[in-house]
Design a protein around this motif. Structure first.
Motif, PDB file in Angstrom:
ATOM      1  N   GLY A 151       0.821  -1.034   0.035  1.00  0.00           N
ATOM      2  CA  GLY A 151       0.063   0.068  -0.055  1.00  0.00           C
ATOM      3  C   GLY A 151       0.876   1.459   0.049  1.00  0.00           C
ATOM      4  O   GLY A 151       0.612   2.167  -0.736  1.00  0.00           O
ATOM      5  N   ALA A 281      -7.482   3.267  -2.438  1.00  0.00           N
ATOM      6  CA  ALA A 281      -7.101   1.949  -2.184  1.00  0.00           C
ATOM      7  C   ALA A 281      -5.924   1.637  -1.750  1.00  0.00           C
ATOM      8  O   ALA A 281      -5.712   0.998  -0.857  1.00  0.00           O
ATOM      9  CB  ALA A 281      -7.229   1.295  -3.479  1.00  0.00           C
ATOM     10  N   SER A 282      -4.624   2.365  -2.052  1.00  0.00           N
ATOM     11  CA  SER A 282      -3.454   1.968  -1.691  1.00  0.00           C
ATOM     12  C   SER A 282      -3.485   2.731  -0.122  1.00  0.00           C
ATOM     13  O   SER A 282      -2.710   2.025   0.881  1.00  0.00           O
ATOM     14  CB  SER A 282      -2.562   3.093  -2.326  1.00  0.00           C
ATOM     15  N   LEU A 284      -5.758   2.596   2.110  1.00  0.00           N
ATOM     16  CA  LEU A 284      -6.532   1.723   2.882  1.00  0.00           C
ATOM     17  C   LEU A 284      -5.629   0.548   3.137  1.00  0.00           C
ATOM     18  O   LEU A 284      -5.642   0.161   4.335  1.00  0.00           O
ATOM     19  CB  LEU A 284      -7.946   1.317   1.931  1.00  0.00           C
ATOM     20  N   LEU A 285      -4.870  -0.031   2.285  1.00  0.00           N
ATOM     21  CA  LEU A 285      -4.274  -1.221   2.506  1.00  0.00           C
ATOM     22  C   LEU A 285      -2.842  -0.720   3.490  1.00  0.00           C
ATOM     23  O   LEU A 285      -2.444  -1.669   4.380  1.00  0.00           O
ATOM     24  CB  LEU A 285      -3.570  -1.957   1.355  1.00  0.00           C
ATOM     25  N   THR A 301     -13.552  -7.337  -6.803  1.00  0.00           N
ATOM     26  CA  THR A 301     -13.055  -6.034  -6.937  1.00  0.00           C
ATOM     27  C   THR A 301     -12.766  -6.091  -8.415  1.00  0.00           C
ATOM     28  O   THR A 301     -12.851  -5.095  -9.476  1.00  0.00           O
ATOM     29  CB  THR A 301     -11.916  -5.301  -6.367  1.00  0.00           C
ATOM     30  N   LEU A 330     -10.493   3.131  -7.615  1.00  0.00           N
ATOM     31  CA  LEU A 330     -10.616   2.353  -6.263  1.00  0.00           C
ATOM     32  C   LEU A 330     -10.641   0.983  -6.435  1.00  0.00           C
ATOM     33  O   LEU A 330      -9.898   0.314  -5.991  1.00  0.00           O
ATOM     34  CB  LEU A 330     -11.977   2.802  -5.635  1.00  0.00           C
ATOM     35  N   LEU A 334      -7.486  -1.405  -5.739  1.00  0.00           N
ATOM     36  CA  LEU A 334      -7.698  -2.322  -4.570  1.00  0.00           C
ATOM     37  C   LEU A 334      -7.086  -3.612  -5.130  1.00  0.00           C
ATOM     38  O   LEU A 334      -6.466  -4.577  -4.308  1.00  0.00           O
ATOM     39  CB  LEU A 334      -8.933  -2.447  -4.170  1.00  0.00           C
ATOM     40  N   SER A 335      -7.755  -4.217  -6.257  1.00  0.00           N
ATOM     41  CA  SER A 335      -7.317  -5.345  -6.903  1.00  0.00           C
ATOM     42  C   SER A 335      -5.739  -5.584  -7.210  1.00  0.00           C
ATOM     43  O   SER A 335      -5.188  -6.621  -6.877  1.00  0.00           O
ATOM     44  CB  SER A 335      -8.482  -5.800  -7.899  1.00  0.00           C
TER      45      SER A 335
END
Length: 420
Positions: A151, A281-282, A284-285, A301, A330, A334-335
């Motif tokens: 991330g 997304a990055s 979040l991780l 996703t 997003l 994320l995927s």
């Protein structure tokens, strides 16, 4: 590289964002990625100013050839000689070559042959650099922190894309073409002392790769990948999702904006929406460190992101297109982060350079071949059918991942609770 750099170390039981070793790597990676972004702007601007559009396009495309041809070999080199040595050498070569071109441009007029040679060198170096970068995190961070590192890496990539263009433009305005190349070279130079200060954890066992031929190393890596219950199917997922994703997002968006009358500014807004979604997304991780049911979330996703890609061709207004692009970024971000995290956590570190080389070969060597096919297909059938067909290929990757039990059930390592 000194022997002290390769000495065994005990990785601290601290979050990656508080680990000095990881932060040094992140600083080096950020500087290198930002330098790469400034370099590409300087190269494209110089090529456009000193040649025809066709010649400029040829210069920009030259680097793709060695990158695609040598990527698998780059993975072998990373595993054979160690990813840190390869990354340091790659950034050192990029630094020296770009500074040499900057000095040449300072005293002489640029020629397309010089620019093409520079692009060719960069493509060859990228074929070594990219697999080695993918193989480094397990050697500098604890296993349960690799998803968080992924991330953080994604955030650094997004920051480089956002900052690289204005920094390169400012360098051109103040120092001309030579100044822009000089800034890129200095950024590569900044990464070197940070990389040399990294401490690596040793591999858990002797891999034996140094006593065999490069071809046998590659064949051994491909056998390992084919037999792995998670990584083999994951490479298929990456191939399908990238084949369906890159055409619409690289060629299709320009054609869509032109057809709708949104212009270059419209493309910029759509790409900004996509980038903001990927950055979220990055983030979040990076903050959470892991997501439960990572394999299932990755497949879902990808499939949902494919639906958003198809929807882009049918949105009637620019604000709505930006909102859809935000969802694409997003979900795809994320995927993509989960694909990277699962690769790094599921793979034996001794094979990670070769596995990353295969992934890079698919993403950077095979997937871009869809660009001319996408443009030709749009000319024959229009934007809507092509976006839907591309989205179907992308969705097929997600569905395949959900249908493979080992990949669907793949999990990221549990992040230990923080001690009080």
């Amino acid at each position: 590289m000194t022997a002290a750099t390769e000495a065994p170390v005990s990785l601290p039981a601290t979050p990656a964002h508080r680990d000095g070793n990881v932060l040094r790597w992140l600083g080096a990676y950020s500087a290198s990625t930002l330098g790469d972004s400034v370099y590409h702007l300087a190269l494209s601007w110089t090529a456009v100013r000193n040649g025809t559009p066709a010649e400029a396009g040829l210069v920009m495309a030259v680097s793709a050839v060695p990158r695609a041809v040598l990527m698998l070999g780059g993975g072998v080199v990373a595993d054979r000689f160690g990813p840190l040595r390869v990354v340091v050498l790659s950034d050192a070569v990029r630094c020296l070559v770009v500074l040499a071109v900057a000095a040449f441009l300072f005293v002489s007029s640029p020629t397309l042959w010089v620019l093409a040679a520079l692009a060719l060198v960069f493509g060859a170096v990228d074929a070594l650099f990219l697999p080695a970068v993918g193989a480094l995190p397990p050697r500098i961070a604890a296993h349960d922190q690799l998803a968080r590192v992924q991330g953080m890496r994604g955030l650094a990539q997004r920051a480089a894309l956002v900052l690289g263009a204005p920094l390169g433009g400012l360098a051109v305005a103040l120092g001309g073409q030579a100044g822009a190349f000089g800034v890129a070279g200095l950024l590569f130079a900044v990464s070197l002392p940070l990389l040399l200060a990294l401490r690596l954890t040793p591999l858990p066992k002797d891999t034996g790769v140094k006593g065999s031929t490069a071809f046998r190393d590659l064949a051994d890596g491909l056998r390992y990948l084919r037999r792995h219950r998670v990584l083999g199917p994951l490479m298929i997922v990456i191939a399908l999702s990238d084949l369906g994703f890159v055409g619409p997002l690289n060629i299709g968006l320009a054609l869509l904006a032109d057809e709708r009358g949104w212009g270059a500014a419209g493309i910029g807004w759509i790409l900004a929406g996509c980038g903001a979604g990927a950055a979220a997304a990055s983030l979040l991780l990076a903050v959470r460190g892991r997501l439960p049911r990572a394999g299932a979330v990755m497949g879902a996703t990808i499939a949902l992101g494919a639906a958003s890609i198809a929807a882009l061709a049918y949105v009637p207004s620019l604000p709505l297109a930006v909102a859809v692009a935000l969802s694409v970024g997003l979900l795809a971000g994320l995927s993509g982060a989960l694909c990277g995290a699962l690769t790094q956590t599921a793979c034996d570190p001794a094979y990670l350079g070769r596995v990353t080389g295969v992934s890079g070969f698919v993403s950077l060597g095979i997937a871009p071949l869809s660009f001319p096919l996408t443009g030709a297909a749009v000319g024959l059938w229009g934007l809507g059918p092509v976006f839907v067909a591309s989205a179907a290929i992308c969705a097929l990757g997600g569905v395949y991942g959900l249908l493979v039990p080992a990949l669907r059930g793949a999990e990221l390592p549990t992040v230990p609770a923080r001690r009080t």
